[in-house]
Enzyme design. Structure first.
Site, mmCIF file in Angstrom:
data_model
loop_
_atom_site.group_PDB
_atom_site.id
_atom_site.type_symbol
_atom_site.label_atom_id
_atom_site.label_comp_id
_atom_site.label_asym_id
_atom_site.label_seq_id
_atom_site.Cartn_x
_atom_site.Cartn_y
_atom_site.Cartn_z
ATOM 1 N N HIS A 17 46.690 69.470 35.646
ATOM 2 C CA HIS A 17 45.340 68.907 35.658
ATOM 3 C C HIS A 17 44.576 69.191 34.376
ATOM 4 O O HIS A 17 44.002 68.289 33.767
ATOM 5 C CB HIS A 17 44.549 69.438 36.854
ATOM 6 C CG HIS A 17 43.142 68.938 36.915
ATOM 7 N ND1 HIS A 17 42.101 69.551 36.239
ATOM 8 C CD2 HIS A 17 42.599 67.868 37.545
ATOM 9 C CE1 HIS A 17 40.988 68.883 36.462
ATOM 10 N NE2 HIS A 17 41.253 67.861 37.252
ATOM 11 N N HIS A 44 45.115 65.993 48.142
ATOM 12 C CA HIS A 44 44.627 66.133 46.780
ATOM 13 C C HIS A 44 45.489 67.103 45.974
ATOM 14 O O HIS A 44 45.703 68.248 46.392
ATOM 15 C CB HIS A 44 43.178 66.630 46.816
ATOM 16 C CG HIS A 44 42.502 66.677 45.493
ATOM 17 N ND1 HIS A 44 41.803 67.776 45.055
ATOM 18 C CD2 HIS A 44 42.402 65.756 44.505
ATOM 19 C CE1 HIS A 44 41.290 67.537 43.866
ATOM 20 N NE2 HIS A 44 41.643 66.319 43.499
#
Length: 248
Positions: A55, A13
């Site tokens: 992100h 991830h």
């Protein structure tokens, strides 16, 4: 999907999970160190429309800068320290361009799940830009990246720009009852979902419809084993070492 499914069950991830700064080259290197063959990372646009990894909508959490990413040029963004927030061992780790990470993944043999992460109001242009960049960056590669996004508008734009690239719709609660309609509309190959939404019946329905199914973010070994037993094709995890030991 015109290529064989390239993803193993374990996918790192944001590159290095909890063990390296997210969405950095150091993160991708950590994935390789831990024995991973696939990574997930987030791509958005700078103010001058260069694709880079980040992100959040702002740079505050994961760099020494501040403010909205969408208002900053790549020249400015590339000077930020994106590693010290995790530990000083990663001091001066830069925000990487999409091109830098794509090149490393090719060299290292890492399959890529590229999450299109548009800043608010830039959904369509980001989807198109990331797809076109991916088309160019993987032009000489047999295995193409999987483009995913929570922003459905971004996926529509990405598929319109480069229909040949495989895509996945990312979902969170509540479970969308029209998931199959939405997947068909963009010719998706996978549904990527919050693991908490999954039941054995939902997994069966998605798999029976002919789609791959990936789950995020799974950091508990027993839950990961349950999902695998149900037929989930892969999980995104932050616990790289823990999961690798459990599934090796």
């Amino acid at each position: 999907m015109q290529q064989a499914w390239p993803f193993p069950f374990l996918i790192a991830h944001r590159g290095g999970g909890k063990q390296a700064p997210e969405n950095t080259l150091a993160g991708m290197m950590e994935a390789i160190k831990q024995g991973y063959r696939a990574v997930e990372y987030d791509v958005k646009l700078s103010a001058d429309n260069l694709c880079f990894l980040l992100h959040d909508d702002t740079v505050d959490r994961t760099t020494n800068g501040n403010g909205l990413a969408a208002t900053q040029s790549w020249a400015a963004l590339s000077q930020l320290d994106a590693g010290s927030w995790l530990t000083e061992a990663f001091a001066n780790e830069p925000l990487p361009s999409f091109a830098t990470i794509a090149s490393y993944c090719h060299h290292a043999g890492l399959a890529s799940n590229v999450e299109i992460k548009p800043c608010p109001g830039r959904e369509e242009e980001t989807g198109k830009a990331v797809a076109l960049a991916a088309q160019q960056l993987w032009s000489n590669q047999t295995t193409k990246p999987l483009l995913s996004s929570f922003a459905y508008e971004s996926l529509v734009a990405a598929k319109a720009a480069v229909p040949a690239l495989p895509c996945a719709w990312l979902i969170e609660a509540p479970w969308p009852e029209d998931w199959e309609v939405k997947l068909k509309a963009i010719d998706a190959v996978s549904l990527n979902t919050d693991e908490a939404l999954l039941t054995e019946a939902r997994v069966k329905a998605v798999k029976d419809a002919g789609y791959k199914l990936l789950a995020y973010t799974v950091n508990d070994v027993e839950r990961a084993k349950t999902l695998q037993a149900w037929g989930v094709d892969g999980i995104f995890t932050d616990e790289l070492t823990l999961m690798q030991k459990a599934f090796s």
